[in-house]
Motif scaffolding. Structure first.
Motif, short mmCIF file in Angstrom:
data_model
loop_
_atom_site.label_atom_id
_atom_site.label_comp_id
_atom_site.label_asym_id
_atom_site.label_seq_id
_atom_site.Cartn_x
_atom_site.Cartn_y
_atom_site.Cartn_z
N ASP A 101 4.21 3.17 -3.17
CA ASP A 101 4.35 4.49 -4.11
C ASP A 101 5.01 5.45 -3.55
O ASP A 101 5.75 6.11 -3.79
CB ASP A 101 3.09 4.73 -4.78
N THR A 102 4.43 5.51 -2.52
CA THR A 102 4.92 6.87 -1.56
C THR A 102 6.31 6.68 -0.99
O THR A 102 7.09 7.53 -1.18
CB THR A 102 4.16 6.95 -0.09
N GLU A 103 6.70 5.42 -0.63
CA GLU A 103 8.32 5.29 -0.54
C GLU A 103 9.13 5.14 -1.51
O GLU A 103 10.16 5.95 -1.46
CB GLU A 103 8.51 3.72 0.26
N LYS B 117 0.94 -1.25 0.15
CA LYS B 117 0.10 0.05 -0.01
C LYS B 117 0.81 1.08 0.24
O LYS B 117 0.52 2.05 -0.74
CB LYS B 117 -0.89 0.03 1.18
N ASN B 118 1.96 1.15 0.72
CA ASN B 118 2.86 2.69 0.73
C ASN B 118 4.14 2.35 -0.03
O ASN B 118 4.90 3.34 0.13
CB ASN B 118 3.30 2.64 2.18
N GLU C 205 13.00 11.37 -4.64
CA GLU C 205 13.32 12.81 -4.20
C GLU C 205 14.56 12.74 -3.38
O GLU C 205 15.23 13.94 -3.81
CB GLU C 205 12.06 13.30 -3.32
N SER D 39 8.40 7.35 -4.30
CA SER D 39 8.48 8.94 -4.42
C SER D 39 9.61 9.33 -3.50
O SER D 39 10.35 10.40 -3.99
CB SER D 39 7.15 9.46 -4.51
N GLU D 40 9.43 9.33 -2.15
CA GLU D 40 10.48 9.58 -1.18
C GLU D 40 11.70 9.43 -1.44
O GLU D 40 12.75 9.96 -1.38
CB GLU D 40 10.12 9.11 0.18
#
Length: 169
Positions: free
Chosen positions: A75-77, A72-73, A83, A79-80
Motif C-alpha cells: 500500500d505504501t509503495e 505488508k508495504n 504520488e 501510494s508513493e
C-alpha cells in the motif's frame, strides 16, 4: 481304537482345529513372504510421508510469512508510486503549457512583425502614389502655365543655366 478314531473325527471336524491349521498356514505364508518386513516398510513409508508433509507445511508457512512481509508495504509503495506519477504528470503538463505559451508569443510576435511590415509597405506604396500624383499635378500645372505664358519657358531655361553655372565641378 474306535474311540480314538471318533476323537480324531471330532477334532478334524471341529472349528478350533480348522482355525489352528489356518493360523499355521498364514504364519508360514507370512514368514515366506516376509510380511513383517513389508508391513514395516509400509509403516516407514507412512512415517516418511507424514514427515514430508510436516516439512512441506513448515516451508509453506515460511513462504506465507515471507509473502505477508512483502505485501505488508505494498500500500505504501503504491501510494508513493502514484504520488511520483502525479508529480511527473504535473511536470509534463507544466512543460507543455510553457512550450505552448512560448509558441503563442512567438506566433503573436511574428504576426505583429508581418503586420508592421505590411503597414510600412502600404505607407511606402501610398507615399509613392501621392508623390507620383504630386509630380503629375505639378507637371500639368507647369505645362498649363507654360502654355498660357510662353515667356516663362525662356525664364525657366535661363534660371536652369544660371544654376548650372553656379555648380563647381
Amino acid at each position: 481304537m474306535s474311540g480314538l478314531s471318533n476323537l480324531w473325527d471330532i477334532i478334524l471336524l471341529s472349528n478350533t482345529f480348522n482355525f489352528i491349521v489356518l493360523a499355521v498356514i498364514l504364519a508360514v505364508i507370512m514368514r515366506n513372504l516376509k510380511f513383517g518386513d513389508k508391513l514395516n516398510s509400509l509403516k516407514n513409508d507412512v512415517i516418511n510421508k507424514f514427515e514430508d508433509s510436516k516439512n512441506t507445511k513448515a516451508k509453506a508457512e515460511k513462504d506465507l510469512a515471507g509473502a505477508k512481509d512483502k505485501v505488508k508495504n505494498v500500500d505504501t509503495e503504491i501510494s508513493e508510486r502514484i504520488e511520483l506519477a502525479k508529480s511527473q504528470a504535473k511536470n509534463v503538463s507544466d512543460s507543455i503549457k510553457e512550450a505552448a505559451n512560448r509558441r503563442v508569443h512567438q506566433i503573436s510576435d511574428n504576426v505583429n512583425k508581418v503586420i508592421s511590415a505590411e503597414e510600412k509597405a502600404m505607407r511606402t506604396a501610398l507615399n509613392d502614389e501621392v508623390a507620383q500624383a504630386s509630380i503629375d499635378m505639378a507637371t500639368d500645372y507647369i505645362r498649363r502655365r507654360l502654355s498660357e505664358n510662353p515667356k516663362l519657358h525662356q525664364k525657366y531655361i535661363d534660371d536652369g543655366i544660371n544654376e548650372l553655372d553656379k555648380v563647381v565641378l
